[in-house]
Design an enzyme around this catalytic site. Structure first.
Site, short mmCIF file in Angstrom:
data_model
loop_
_atom_site.label_atom_id
_atom_site.label_comp_id
_atom_site.label_asym_id
_atom_site.label_seq_id
_atom_site.Cartn_x
_atom_site.Cartn_y
_atom_site.Cartn_z
N ASP A 50 7.84 -2.43 -4.00
CA ASP A 50 8.36 -2.49 -5.36
C ASP A 50 8.91 -1.11 -5.75
OD1 ASP A 50 5.69 -1.43 -5.43
OD2 ASP A 50 5.62 -1.78 -7.60
N GLU A 107 2.64 -1.43 -6.60
CA GLU A 107 2.11 -0.06 -6.65
C GLU A 107 2.58 0.68 -7.89
OE1 GLU A 107 1.82 4.22 -6.23
OE2 GLU A 107 3.67 3.06 -6.36
#
Length: 492
Positions: A128, A195
């Site tokens: 991400d 994350e």
């Protein structure tokens, strides 16, 4: 009197001689940075099979898939499924030969069976990315999600943080599989999806999965620092900064309730005045710091490469420690290594220029050094403010991580792979000042390390969560070879 002066001169001369000798001895041994010979015999990896043009193109395609993490409340968009499908298509051999577990729909955990039953290791990266700040796309040299490839770099959001590591890990695995090379110890490859918003569904789920299945990791490797080129003044060669700890974090909200009213008849102190005073007190009273633990170990390594003048002070900390710490506290990077940092980040209050605010608040963000705890930081803030009009409330909090051993197998393998891969580099332990997935891996790993096997310079720093994020094509080649060498070096 003459005898006293003679004695004083002898003492001064003795101290001066001692400090000079200590400085002369405080320098790097040329053997310190040479790779150690592994006891385990490894098959020769044919790096000639590395198609860097194809690898660059695959990273470009990965960047073009907008796996953006906006907030914890925002659910992953269809791009996340698209990215997973893309991975399975482009690394079909990896997904065919390794055992896949999917956690919370989007986090991937691949198990690569080793030849021994010793504790496995985990290598991790997240796919991400953070959003591009609205209105800043025009400031990029290349469109932020174009994945543009020129003669030297691949451009776009995720090029450094952290899709490059995802691709490098999969490329290394694919390369080894094609050449019939398998790890001597079981390896887990983790690719997380959240994350950038706290890892609540990603690395936390991985840690819970491993705990549930009674799997204890020998060590883990996640993103962290890099091989730093021209980033630390006085260093004659790049520094491979292998982070052995991660700072914790704490948000404290300060709030003040006022009586309100018209600004023409203000009280002696308005709510904003009380709040500002409290914020100022906290900022002007930083947490105690010191050159000890990981910080001392890091600067002990680095200082051995410094010019004589700087080396003189580090070699004689018994004499200059207080002055040295004071000077380092004035440098942002060094100060972050010495202590828990204090950063007021948000303040609010007031609705109109002639109306006294009834409620004001401010947020202060602390990044906790391993020596401090959430509790003692809160205690420190309460004592420093010492004002009953100010309400102090602890918000999001995470303790600093345990410190991984620099004498452990994991650190030695990482240091060795760095020296083999990057040549003349200074290997040093350090502390990650931000947050990573490792805050959960540390629950299931004896040691957790944070290191990206890529060389970055000052011109690359602004790309992290900023504009013009990019990675060099050469870095992708180096990262793939690093991960392959690291996996090969695992002892059975």
């Amino acid at each position: 009197m003459k005898k006293l002066l003679t004695l004083l001169a002898v003492i001064i001369l003795g101290v001066l001689s001692l400090t000079i000798v200590r400085t002369w001895l405080h320098q790097a041994d040329s053997q310190d940075q040479l790779p150690e010979q592994s006891a385990a015999a490894t098959a020769e990896l044919d790096s000639a099979q590395l198609d860097i043009e194809a690898i660059s193109q695959r990273l470009s395609e990965a960047i073009q898939i907008k796996t953006i993490s906006y907030s914890r409340e925002h659910k992953p968009g269809p791009e996340f499924n698209e990215f997973i499908s893309w991975l399975k298509l482009n690394y079909a051999e990896v997904f065919a030969q390794l055992e896949l577990t999917v956690l919370n729909d989007y986090t991937l955990l691949l198990r690569w069976e080793g030849q021994s039953t010793n504790s496995p290791v985990l290598l991790s990266a997240h796919y991400d990315v953070v959003p591009v700040i609205p209105g800043t796309a025009k400031l990029w040299q290349q469109p932020p999600f174009s994945g543009h490839v020129d003669s030297t770099h691949i451009w776009g959001r995720g090029a450094l943080d952290d899709k490059s590591a995802v691709i490098a890990l999969l490329e290394a695995t694919s390369l080894m599989l094609k050449q019939g090379i398998s790890p001597k110890r079981t390896v887990y490859l983790a690719f997380t999806h959240d994350e950038e918003i706290g890892s609540e569904k990603g690395s936390k789920a991985i840690a819970e999965y491993l705990q549930t299945n009674n799997i204890k990791l020998a060590w883990s490797l996640d993103e962290g620092s890099f091989v730093l080129s021209d980033m630390i003044d006085g260093m004659p060669m790049p520094v491979a900064s292998i982070n052995v700890a991660e700072k914790g974090y704490l948000n404290i909200e300060l709030s003040v309730q006022g009586e309100g009213g018209h600004s023409s008849v203000p009280p002696k102190q308005t709510a904003i005045g009380v709040l500002s005073q409290a914020v100022s007190r906290v900022q002007n009273a930083p947490m105690e710091g010191g050159l000890e633990g990981v910080s001392a170990e890091m600067f002990d390594v680095l200082s051995r490469y410094m010019p004589f003048r700087q080396r003189f002070f580090f070699a004689n900390r018994w004499l200059f420690n207080s002055a040295l710490e004071k000077q380092m506290s004035e440098i942002s990077f060094a100060n972050a290594m010495l202590r828990t940092t204090t950063a007021p980040t948000m303040i609010s209050g007031g609705v109109k220029e002639n109306v006294l605010p009834i409620y004001t608040s401010a947020n202060i963000n602390f990044r906790l050094h391993p020596r401090d705890s959430v509790e003692n930081v809160v205690d420190h803030v309460e004592k420093v403010i010492d004002d009953p009009r100010v309400k102090i409330q602890s918000k999001e909090a995470q303790e600093a991580s345990p410190v991984a051993s620099t004498q452990s197998e994991g650190f030695k393998l990482l240091a060795n792979a760095s020296r083999e891969n990057f040549g003349d580099v200074i290997v040093t332990p350090s502390i990650t000042v931000g947050g990573t997935d490792s805050k959960y891996y540390q629950l299931v790993a004896k040691d957790s390390f944070r290191f990206n096997p890529m060389v970055i310079g000052k011109e690359d720093i602004s790309g992290f969560h900023g504009n013009n994020e990019r990675i060099s094509i050469e870095n992708m080649r180096l990262a793939v070879l690093f991960y392959a060498r690291l996996i090969q070096s695992l002892e059975p």
